[in-house]
Design a protein around this motif. Structure first.
Motif, mmCIF file in Angstrom:
data_model
loop_
_atom_site.group_PDB
_atom_site.id
_atom_site.type_symbol
_atom_site.label_atom_id
_atom_site.label_comp_id
_atom_site.label_asym_id
_atom_site.label_seq_id
_atom_site.Cartn_x
_atom_site.Cartn_y
_atom_site.Cartn_z
ATOM 1 N N THR A 23 2.511 19.537 20.905
ATOM 2 C CA THR A 23 2.509 20.900 21.635
ATOM 3 C C THR A 23 3.095 20.417 22.833
ATOM 4 O OG1 THR A 23 0.391 20.513 22.338
ATOM 5 C CG2 THR A 23 0.697 21.680 20.200
ATOM 6 N N HIS A 24 3.105 19.421 23.522
ATOM 7 C CA HIS A 24 3.543 19.197 24.816
ATOM 8 C C HIS A 24 4.348 17.796 24.675
ATOM 9 C CE1 HIS A 24 3.628 18.087 29.092
ATOM 10 N NE2 HIS A 24 3.931 19.290 29.300
ATOM 11 N N HIS A 25 5.504 17.514 25.354
ATOM 12 C CA HIS A 25 6.287 16.413 25.184
ATOM 13 C C HIS A 25 5.400 14.995 25.484
ATOM 14 C CE1 HIS A 25 7.311 17.730 29.486
ATOM 15 N NE2 HIS A 25 7.522 16.551 29.468
ATOM 16 N N THR A 26 4.593 15.193 26.443
ATOM 17 C CA THR A 26 3.691 14.007 26.850
ATOM 18 C C THR A 26 2.400 13.830 26.240
ATOM 19 O OG1 THR A 26 2.663 15.137 28.482
ATOM 20 C CG2 THR A 26 4.447 14.109 29.091
ATOM 21 N N GLN A 27 2.340 14.631 25.061
ATOM 22 C CA GLN A 27 0.736 14.605 24.364
ATOM 23 C C GLN A 27 0.992 13.190 23.539
ATOM 24 O OE1 GLN A 27 0.853 17.865 21.395
ATOM 25 N NE2 GLN A 27 -1.315 16.785 20.401
ATOM 26 N N VAL A 28 -0.408 12.811 23.512
ATOM 27 C CA VAL A 28 -0.591 11.462 22.903
ATOM 28 C C VAL A 28 -0.926 11.613 21.562
ATOM 29 C CG1 VAL A 28 -1.965 9.275 22.653
ATOM 30 C CG2 VAL A 28 -1.111 10.311 24.985
ATOM 31 N N GLN A 62 11.644 10.026 20.274
ATOM 32 C CA GLN A 62 12.860 10.282 19.451
ATOM 33 C C GLN A 62 12.170 10.367 18.055
ATOM 34 O OE1 GLN A 62 15.666 11.162 20.662
ATOM 35 N NE2 GLN A 62 15.089 10.751 22.676
ATOM 36 N N ASP A 63 11.127 9.448 17.576
ATOM 37 C CA ASP A 63 10.829 9.254 16.354
ATOM 38 C C ASP A 63 9.202 9.181 16.188
ATOM 39 O OD1 ASP A 63 10.655 6.946 17.645
ATOM 40 O OD2 ASP A 63 11.315 5.606 16.011
ATOM 41 N N LYS A 64 8.477 9.824 17.111
ATOM 42 C CA LYS A 64 7.108 9.542 17.257
ATOM 43 C C LYS A 64 6.446 10.771 16.841
ATOM 44 C CE LYS A 64 7.189 5.306 18.947
ATOM 45 N NZ LYS A 64 7.773 4.498 18.130
ATOM 46 N N GLY A 65 6.857 11.379 15.993
ATOM 47 C CA GLY A 65 6.070 12.711 15.424
ATOM 48 C C GLY A 65 6.592 13.840 16.252
ATOM 49 N N GLU A 66 7.645 13.954 17.112
ATOM 50 C CA GLU A 66 8.136 14.975 18.075
ATOM 51 C C GLU A 66 7.474 16.336 17.497
ATOM 52 O OE1 GLU A 66 12.028 16.175 20.469
ATOM 53 O OE2 GLU A 66 11.853 14.284 19.713
ATOM 54 N N LYS A 67 7.905 16.686 16.295
ATOM 55 C CA LYS A 67 7.477 18.160 16.060
ATOM 56 C C LYS A 67 5.942 18.433 15.769
ATOM 57 C CE LYS A 67 11.923 18.837 12.924
ATOM 58 N NZ LYS A 67 12.158 17.642 13.633
ATOM 59 N N ALA A 68 5.203 17.468 15.802
ATOM 60 C CA ALA A 68 3.690 17.544 15.953
ATOM 61 C C ALA A 68 3.158 17.745 17.155
ATOM 62 C CB ALA A 68 2.905 16.343 15.095
#
Length: 106
Positions: A19-24, A11-17
């Motif tokens: 490229t994939h929802h599971t990206q670290v 929700q607040d972990k740089g979601e826009k940055a």
């Protein structure tokens, strides 16, 4: 298409940055390393950070006769210059362990 459950979505972990929802993201990796360091009981005024350990690993591979290009590929650097920056400043380290030979390139 696969979706994570709503509770598992960042929700607040740089979601826009991402490229994939599971990206670290880099800050997550550094934070997890710091937590692991605390869990391992490593403390002091200047405990090692993730990038110092990563840099040391690259320097040890160079010492084990990996080419700069092989270390660059493993570290995911876009240029040899960045790999040189990471490897700079490491004195020879005698660990008593032998490291793997470079991967075959033929």
């Amino acid at each position: 298409m696969h979706l994570l459950p709503e509770k598992a979505r960042p929700q607040d972990k740089g979601e826009k940055a991402r490229t994939h929802h599971t990206q670290v993201l880099p800050e997550q990796l550094s934070r997890a390393f710091a937590e692991a360091r605390v869990d391992a009981g490593i403390s002091g005024e200047d405990p090692p950070i993730f990038h110092e350990i990563r840099s040391l690993g690259g320097a040890l591979l160079r010492e084990a006769r990996w080419t700069l290009q092989q270390v660059q590929a493993l570290m995911g650097h876009g240029s040899e210059l960045m790999t040189d920056v990471y490897l700079d400043g490491h004195e020879a380290v005698c660990t008593g362990h032998s490291l793997p030979l470079p991967p075959c390139t033929s």
